[in-house]
Design an enzyme around this catalytic site. Structure first.
Site, PDB file in Angstrom:
ATOM      1  N   ASN A   9       0.872  -1.175   0.000  1.00  0.00           N
ATOM      2  CA  ASN A   9       0.000   0.000   0.000  1.00  0.00           C
ATOM      3  C   ASN A   9       0.909   1.225   0.000  1.00  0.00           C
ATOM      4  OD1 ASN A   9      -1.704   2.103   0.536  1.00  0.00           O
ATOM      5  ND2 ASN A   9      -2.330   1.403   2.561  1.00  0.00           N
ATOM      6  N   LYS A  11       0.119   4.243  -0.181  1.00  0.00           N
ATOM      7  CA  LYS A  11      -0.499   5.438   0.429  1.00  0.00           C
ATOM      8  C   LYS A  11      -0.273   6.639  -0.508  1.00  0.00           C
ATOM      9  CE  LYS A  11      -0.030   3.216   4.833  1.00  0.00           C
ATOM     10  NZ  LYS A  11      -0.009   3.307   6.278  1.00  0.00           N
ATOM     11  N   HIS A  95      -9.354   1.085   5.173  1.00  0.00           N
ATOM     12  CA  HIS A  95      -8.055   1.308   5.816  1.00  0.00           C
ATOM     13  C   HIS A  95      -8.249   2.266   6.996  1.00  0.00           C
ATOM     14  CE1 HIS A  95      -3.935   2.572   6.505  1.00  0.00           C
ATOM     15  NE2 HIS A  95      -3.581   1.460   5.889  1.00  0.00           N
ATOM     16  N   GLU A  97      -6.666   4.716   7.942  1.00  0.00           N
ATOM     17  CA  GLU A  97      -6.517   6.139   7.612  1.00  0.00           C
ATOM     18  C   GLU A  97      -7.782   6.675   6.955  1.00  0.00           C
ATOM     19  OE1 GLU A  97      -2.797   5.629   5.552  1.00  0.00           O
ATOM     20  OE2 GLU A  97      -1.921   5.031   7.463  1.00  0.00           O
ATOM     21  N   GLU A 167      -4.915  -4.824  10.815  1.00  0.00           N
ATOM     22  CA  GLU A 167      -3.911  -3.772  10.991  1.00  0.00           C
ATOM     23  C   GLU A 167      -4.178  -3.031  12.300  1.00  0.00           C
ATOM     24  OE1 GLU A 167      -2.034  -2.639   6.936  1.00  0.00           O
ATOM     25  OE2 GLU A 167      -3.675  -1.262   7.337  1.00  0.00           O
ATOM     26  N   GLY A 173       2.882   2.506  10.662  1.00  0.00           N
ATOM     27  CA  GLY A 173       3.810   3.615  10.456  1.00  0.00           C
ATOM     28  C   GLY A 173       4.547   4.039  11.716  1.00  0.00           C
ATOM     29  N   SER A 212       3.933  -1.884  10.263  1.00  0.00           N
ATOM     30  CA  SER A 212       5.385  -1.916  10.443  1.00  0.00           C
ATOM     31  C   SER A 212       6.014  -3.268  10.102  1.00  0.00           C
ATOM     32  CB  SER A 212       5.775  -1.479  11.861  1.00  0.00           C
ATOM     33  OG  SER A 212       5.351  -0.139  12.083  1.00  0.00           O
ATOM     34  N   GLY A 233       3.072  -1.060   4.187  1.00  0.00           N
ATOM     35  CA  GLY A 233       3.045   0.364   3.861  1.00  0.00           C
ATOM     36  C   GLY A 233       4.441   0.843   3.514  1.00  0.00           C
TER      37      GLY A 233
HETATM   38  P1  13P Z   1       3.306   0.535   7.573  1.00  0.00           P
HETATM   39  O1  13P Z   1       3.818  -0.753   6.981  1.00  0.00           O
HETATM   40  O2  13P Z   1       3.988   1.740   7.026  1.00  0.00           O
HETATM   41  O3  13P Z   1       3.248   0.479   9.055  1.00  0.00           O
HETATM   42  O4  13P Z   1       1.777   0.663   7.078  1.00  0.00           O
HETATM   43  C1  13P Z   1       0.910  -0.388   7.226  1.00  0.00           C
HETATM   44  C2  13P Z   1      -0.330  -0.078   6.479  1.00  0.00           C
HETATM   45  O5  13P Z   1      -1.102   0.767   6.854  1.00  0.00           O
HETATM   46  C3  13P Z   1      -0.565  -0.804   5.238  1.00  0.00           C
HETATM   47  O6  13P Z   1      -1.865  -0.584   4.775  1.00  0.00           O
END
Ligand code: 13P
Length: 249
Positions: A9, A11, A95, A97, A167, A173, A212, A233
């Protein structure tokens, strides 16, 4: 045996030039062989670029979100049919976010899930608890609520045709990964919740871990019985790192 899926992803990251290098790098690495199904989800505007560059590479591509509506007066939105038009196979839905920054509700997530499946896209349904919810002992209640909203609206059979991504919001992140056992516990809970309604569906559905995931922790996570891959991510923005995660399968 469920095939492991590793999904990137991106983002809101990327540029035409940077994507070219990233996509070509992943493509070259994958052609040497990995045991996972691989998908990349760039920002919507770069989906045509991914479609061009990944054509016949064995790597799939998908959207990061979609509208629950088919078409019409929804400025800025992208429909399931539009993603399908560019041969997307997957679309990320719900997601954290989107839930937190765009106030997406469980009901809206369920509508998006249905819109995606109706068009032929495979939803990657994201669920997961906030840190405050985990600390309050509410992890299972939260993921159950998020999952049930979709099962109630779409039916249990629809879950067979989707991918679930657990997640935990506190791990996204932040560099703080859930321990493999913490993740496994929630994955097992999710699978049991599906199994309570349909054992076959529970056995089939792939449940990814996200938050992460890095080259150095991927193998341990993927080794757990109910972890069928990862939604990556930050580490998916670097071809070598992403490939190392794909090879950890
Ligand atoms: P990170 O791998 O950057 O923590 O993000 C995970 C994520 O939200 C994937 O959709």
């Amino acid at each position: 045996m469920r095939q492991t899926l590793v999904a990137g992803n991106w983002k809101m990251n990327g540029s035409r030039e940077g994507n070219r290098r990233l996509l070509d790098g992943i493509k070259a690495g994958i052609s040497e062989g990995v045991n996972a199904e691989v998908v990349v989800c760039p920002p919507a505007i770069y989906i045509p670029q991914a479609a061009r560059r990944l054509n016949e590479s064995g790597i799939a591509w998908g959207g990061q979100d979609l509208s629950q509506h088919e078409s019409g007066a929804y400025t800025g939105e992208i429909s399931a049919a539009m993603l399908w038009d560019y041969q997307c196979k997957y679309v990320i839905i719900g997601h954290s976010e989107r839930r937190s920054l765009h106030a997406e509700t469980d009901a809206q997530v369920a509508e998006k899930f249905i819109a995606a499946q109706k068009t032929g896209l495979t939803p990657i349904l994201c669920i997961g608890e906030l840190l405050t919810e985990r600390e309050a002992g509410e992890t299972e209640a939260v993921v159950a609520r998020q999952l049930d909203a979709v099962i109630d609206a779409a039916g249990i059979e629809a879950i067979a045709g989707c991918v679930i991504a657990y997640e935990p919001v506190w791990a996204i992140g932040t560099g703080k990964t859930a321990s493999p056992q913490q993740a496994q516990d929630v994955h097992a809970f999710i699978r049991q919740r599906v199994a309570a309604q349909n054992v076959d569906v529970a056995e089939k559905v792939r449940i990814l871990y996200g938050g992460s995931v890095k080259p150095d922790n991927a193998a341990e996570l993927f080794a757990k019985a109910d972890i069928d891959g990862g939604l990556i991510g930050g580490a998916s923005l670097d071809a070598e790192g992403f490939l190392a995660i794909c090879r950890a399968v």
